[in-house]
Design a protein around this motif. Structure first.
Motif, PDB file in Angstrom:
ATOM      1  N   ARG A 166       1.571   9.286  -5.921  1.00 51.59           N
ATOM      2  CA  ARG A 166       1.891  10.683  -5.618  1.00 51.59           C
ATOM      3  C   ARG A 166       2.977  11.229  -6.537  1.00 51.59           C
ATOM      4  NH1 ARG A 166       1.625   8.810  -0.439  1.00 51.59           N
ATOM      5  NH2 ARG A 166       3.889   8.692  -0.301  1.00 51.59           N
ATOM      6  N   ARG A 167       3.966  10.408  -6.826  1.00 56.06           N
ATOM      7  CA  ARG A 167       5.102  10.862  -7.633  1.00 56.06           C
ATOM      8  C   ARG A 167       4.912  10.618  -9.131  1.00 56.06           C
ATOM      9  NH1 ARG A 167       7.120  13.447  -3.593  1.00 56.06           N
ATOM     10  NH2 ARG A 167       8.277  12.290  -2.043  1.00 56.06           N
ATOM     11  N   LYS A 168       3.787  10.040  -9.515  1.00 60.09           N
ATOM     12  CA  LYS A 168       3.490   9.714 -10.924  1.00 60.09           C
ATOM     13  C   LYS A 168       4.560   8.788 -11.509  1.00 60.09           C
ATOM     14  CE  LYS A 168       0.221  13.046 -11.555  1.00 60.09           C
ATOM     15  NZ  LYS A 168      -0.675  12.893 -10.472  1.00 60.09           N
ATOM     16  N   LYS A 169       4.946   7.786 -10.732  1.00 57.69           N
ATOM     17  CA  LYS A 169       5.964   6.811 -11.159  1.00 57.69           C
ATOM     18  C   LYS A 169       5.308   5.464 -11.452  1.00 57.69           C
ATOM     19  CE  LYS A 169       9.638   9.329  -9.858  1.00 57.69           C
ATOM     20  NZ  LYS A 169      10.554   9.935 -10.742  1.00 57.69           N
ATOM     21  N   TYR A 170       4.302   5.481 -12.308  1.00 60.40           N
ATOM     22  CA  TYR A 170       3.565   4.262 -12.614  1.00 60.40           C
ATOM     23  C   TYR A 170       4.433   3.215 -13.309  1.00 60.40           C
ATOM     24  CZ  TYR A 170      -0.508   7.030 -11.472  1.00 60.40           C
ATOM     25  OH  TYR A 170      -1.407   7.808 -10.827  1.00 60.40           O
ATOM     26  N   ARG A 201       0.830  -1.207   0.000  1.00 59.05           N
ATOM     27  CA  ARG A 201       0.000   0.000   0.000  1.00 59.05           C
ATOM     28  C   ARG A 201       0.866   1.260   0.000  1.00 59.05           C
ATOM     29  NH1 ARG A 201      -3.506  -0.537   4.674  1.00 59.05           N
ATOM     30  NH2 ARG A 201      -3.997  -2.461   3.590  1.00 59.05           N
ATOM     31  N   GLU A 202       1.947   1.252   0.762  1.00 59.69           N
ATOM     32  CA  GLU A 202       2.835   2.407   0.795  1.00 59.69           C
ATOM     33  C   GLU A 202       3.535   2.613  -0.548  1.00 59.69           C
ATOM     34  OE1 GLU A 202       5.571   2.666   4.017  1.00 59.69           O
ATOM     35  OE2 GLU A 202       4.093   1.925   5.442  1.00 59.69           O
ATOM     36  N   ILE A 203       3.996   1.533  -1.168  1.00 57.90           N
ATOM     37  CA  ILE A 203       4.653   1.652  -2.467  1.00 57.90           C
ATOM     38  C   ILE A 203       3.669   2.183  -3.508  1.00 57.90           C
ATOM     39  CG2 ILE A 203       5.685   0.341  -4.358  1.00 57.90           C
ATOM     40  CD1 ILE A 203       6.997  -1.424  -2.229  1.00 57.90           C
ATOM     41  N   TRP A 204       2.453   1.658  -3.489  1.00 54.80           N
ATOM     42  CA  TRP A 204       1.436   2.125  -4.445  1.00 54.80           C
ATOM     43  C   TRP A 204       1.119   3.603  -4.212  1.00 54.80           C
ATOM     44  CZ3 TRP A 204      -0.460   1.401  -8.944  1.00 54.80           C
ATOM     45  CH2 TRP A 204      -1.642   1.993  -9.302  1.00 54.80           C
ATOM     46  N   VAL A 218       8.785  -3.509 -10.250  1.00 57.81           N
ATOM     47  CA  VAL A 218       8.745  -4.104  -8.915  1.00 57.81           C
ATOM     48  C   VAL A 218       8.082  -5.484  -8.972  1.00 57.81           C
ATOM     49  CG1 VAL A 218       7.734  -3.860  -6.604  1.00 57.81           C
ATOM     50  CG2 VAL A 218       8.836  -1.910  -7.704  1.00 57.81           C
ATOM     51  N   LEU A 219       7.003  -5.603  -9.719  1.00 59.68           N
ATOM     52  CA  LEU A 219       6.335  -6.900  -9.842  1.00 59.68           C
ATOM     53  C   LEU A 219       7.237  -7.938 -10.504  1.00 59.68           C
ATOM     54  CD1 LEU A 219       2.716  -5.876 -10.869  1.00 59.68           C
ATOM     55  CD2 LEU A 219       3.492  -6.796  -8.685  1.00 59.68           C
ATOM     56  N   ALA A 220       7.980  -7.541 -11.520  1.00 57.64           N
ATOM     57  CA  ALA A 220       8.899  -8.471 -12.180  1.00 57.64           C
ATOM     58  C   ALA A 220       9.998  -8.914 -11.228  1.00 57.64           C
ATOM     59  CB  ALA A 220       9.492  -7.820 -13.422  1.00 57.64           C
TER      60      ALA A 220
END
Length: 49
Positions: free
Chosen positions: A13-17, A5-8, A23-25
């Motif tokens: 917030r930082r628009k780092k989609y 939740r914190e990473i998401w 991260v998932l890979a």
């Protein structure tokens, strides 16, 4: 779950989609390495690399 939740929240917030798939890979590769070293499935996983 709190870490996810914190990473998401940080990525939103930082628009780092673009970091989410990365991260998932990394998590999937890490899980694959743990499974490969801990079970008898390893002979079938090693040809993938």
């Amino acid at each position: 779950m709190n870490l996810v939740r914190e990473i998401w929240g940080w990525a939103r917030r930082r628009k780092k989609y673009w970091l989410i798939p990365l991260v998932l890979a990394l998590v999937l590769v890490g899980a694959l390495i743990v499974v490969a070293s801990a079970t008898s499935v390893s002979p079938f996983i090693y040809p993938l690399f």
